[in-house]
Design an enzyme around this catalytic site. Structure first.
Site, mmCIF file in Angstrom:
data_model
loop_
_atom_site.group_PDB
_atom_site.id
_atom_site.type_symbol
_atom_site.label_atom_id
_atom_site.label_comp_id
_atom_site.label_asym_id
_atom_site.label_seq_id
_atom_site.Cartn_x
_atom_site.Cartn_y
_atom_site.Cartn_z
ATOM 1 N N SER A 103 -20.655 69.857 -7.547
ATOM 2 C CA SER A 103 -19.847 70.909 -8.129
ATOM 3 C C SER A 103 -20.381 71.313 -9.493
ATOM 4 C CB SER A 103 -18.407 70.436 -8.219
ATOM 5 O OG SER A 103 -18.348 69.235 -8.945
ATOM 6 N N ARG A 142 -24.507 66.438 -9.617
ATOM 7 C CA ARG A 142 -23.238 66.740 -9.000
ATOM 8 C C ARG A 142 -23.389 67.866 -7.983
ATOM 9 N NH1 ARG A 142 -19.053 64.599 -11.682
ATOM 10 N NH2 ARG A 142 -19.485 63.650 -13.684
ATOM 11 N N GLU A 150 -11.831 64.322 -11.879
ATOM 12 C CA GLU A 150 -12.096 65.738 -11.625
ATOM 13 C C GLU A 150 -13.395 65.948 -10.859
ATOM 14 O OE1 GLU A 150 -10.158 67.673 -15.699
ATOM 15 O OE2 GLU A 150 -12.270 67.118 -15.641
ATOM 16 N N ASP A 151 -14.422 65.229 -11.244
ATOM 17 C CA ASP A 151 -15.781 65.485 -10.744
ATOM 18 C C ASP A 151 -16.555 64.178 -10.679
ATOM 19 O OD1 ASP A 151 -18.048 66.769 -9.922
ATOM 20 O OD2 ASP A 151 -18.518 67.667 -11.873
ATOM 21 N N PRO A 152 -16.315 63.347 -9.667
ATOM 22 C CA PRO A 152 -16.911 62.009 -9.605
ATOM 23 C C PRO A 152 -18.430 62.035 -9.631
ATOM 24 C CG PRO A 152 -15.150 62.217 -7.994
ATOM 25 C CD PRO A 152 -15.406 63.593 -8.530
#
Length: 457
Positions: free
Chosen positions: A48, A46, A165-167
């Site tokens: 993020s 990710r 939220e966080d693909p």
């Protein structure tokens, strides 16, 4: 699990394949026990936050042989408390992990929407998904249906919220994520209660054994198949897990871009081995992105070639380029026609990989549990219709291109003839499975070329 496919060309590939099964097989099959310890955050690449949230969940699932015969599958679900610390739980809401009732689960959707973490269209999709899944599992008659629904849907909603939220970013070749969160087992447990095993069948088990022998010799196997639903990978794995675990655990497939971008699909896709592509049917949805999609597909094709070069690969391909759909005038379901160039491209890729390659026609009949929209849709977020129903898979003996091509001097005619021979075999097996499941003929629907069985009984 929620899988789609594209058409296999140098610029646009179409292959569906599967991942590793983690089901534990009990030798006497009187009790097939599958237990899972699932950590909430998978090992994900990710941009993020990379926080890892650990969670013990989902189920100790027991299917008893006799209870399957009586359509009263005994499923014990033991849900343990999540192990979540403040340090672990960085940036991810755990609203859905502590629910104890349907009301709390649905209230969680509204809570996340009001907090701005769930877009309104996704929230509406989750509510619809819960209703349809709940209705289907209740229809199965499982003694612990309500417990199964709450357990599976709470974990599914948590995974889907995380994808909003966080693909997750899929690479051209994606290896199934099995830990610390086991996405494969999550998908298997989600689909299992939707299958009526009393009315499900496998055709020609001996041919699957022949495949496993070739794979163990380092050969490659290509399955040329129709494509019925987003649940195809789980259906294949579940029907073969007691007899051909190697195939269930090692299938690889190419996934269309839509199942990599839809937050309701991504958690299931993450539990499968994938070669990720952009679908031919959606290549020009946005003309400005068409060149980028073609370049991406070229990279994916190279990844597939590398896999085959290593040998012992089993690949599922849907040369129709998408899911089967019913005839608009009659409502009858039938395998969609194959694209001859897609068949020929994967054949040549296998032929030039080094290890010997073998091509088998595979047939799926499982549209009832998750039928696709009647028309191909451009927008992400299709309506999920879910049912409890019997399903089936059947495989024909290996087909040789050289034998078919010997009757044709024109190379293009030979390609078309080979594709048609594969398609003809798939439709023949489809008719047998259809007679067994929809025609309620059961095992008596077997023919001289399609020997049906129910190895889980």
């Amino acid at each position: 699990m929620l899988i789609s496919s594209a058409t296999l060309r140098p610029s646009s590939i179409s292959i569906l394949s599967l991942s590793r099964s983690s089901s534990s097989r009990v030798s006497n099959l009187a009790n097939l026990e599958i237990s899972s310890k699932i950590s909430l955050r998978g090992f994900r690449t990710r941009v993020s936050s990379k926080a890892v949230v650990k969670f013990k969940a989902m189920s100790e699932l027991v299917e008893d042989k006799e209870s399957i015969k009586n359509d009263q599958n005994v499923i014990r679900l033991k849900k343990t408390s999540p192990e979540i610390s403040d340090k672990d739980n960085v940036g991810h809401s755990v609203t859905f992990l502590d629910v104890r009732s349907e009301q709390e689960l649905l209230s969680g959707i509204r809570k996340e929407q009001e907090a701005g973490r769930l877009p309104s269209n996704v929230a509406a999709g989750l509510e619809e998904l819960y209703k349809n899944y709940s209705d289907a599992v209740l229809k199965s008659g499982h003694p612990n249906a309500h417990e199964i629904i709450l357990s599976n849907m709470s974990v599914a909603f948590d995974r889907m919220l995380l994808e909003v939220e966080d693909p997750f970013a899929f690479s051209p070749y994606h290896k199934a994520i099995r830990e610390p969160f086991d996405y494969y087992l999550f998908g298997q447990n989600y689909i299992r209660p939707l299958i009526d095993f009393r009315r499900s069948y496998v055709g020609n088990l001996s041919v699957f054994a022949d495949m496993e022998y070739k794979l163990n010799q380092g050969h490659n196997v290509i399955l040329i198949s129709n494509h019925q639903s987003e649940a195809d990978p789980a259906v294949i794995s579940l029907l073969l897990e007691t007899t051909n675990s190697y195939i269930s655990e090692n299938l690889t497939y190419v996934a269309g871009d839509r199942v990599l971008t839809d937050p309701l699909c991504r958690p299931f896709s993450m539990g499968r081995n994938l070669v990720c592509v952009y679908s031919k049917k959606h290549m020009n949805d946005n003309p400005e992105l068409a060149d980028m999609k073609r370049r991406s597909n070229t990279r994916s094709l190279k990844e597939l070639a590398l896999l085959l070069r290593g040998g012992s690969q089993i690949i599922w391909i849907a040369p129709s380029g998408g899911r089967d759909r019913p005839d608009p005038s009659t409502g009858e379901w039938f395998p969609a026609p194959f694209d001859a160039s897609s068949v020929d491209n994967i054949r040549r890729l296998a032929d030039h990989s080094g290890p010997p390659g073998h091509i088998y026609p595979l047939t799926l009949t499982c549209h009832d549990i998750m039928p696709p929209p009647l028309q191909v849709e451009k927008e992400i977020g299709e309506k999920r219709v879910i049912s409890y129903h019997g399903v089936g898979i059947s495989v024909a003996p290996e087909m040789s291109f050289n034998q078919v091509a010997a009757d044709h001097e024109n190379p293009e005619e030979a390609k078309a003839a080979f594709s048609q021979a594969l398609y003809g075999s798939v439709t023949e097996h489809y008719n047998s499975l259809k007679a067994a499941i929809h025609g309620k003929q059961g095992l008596s629907a077997s023919t001289s070329t399609v020997v049906l069985s129910q190895p889980w009984l």
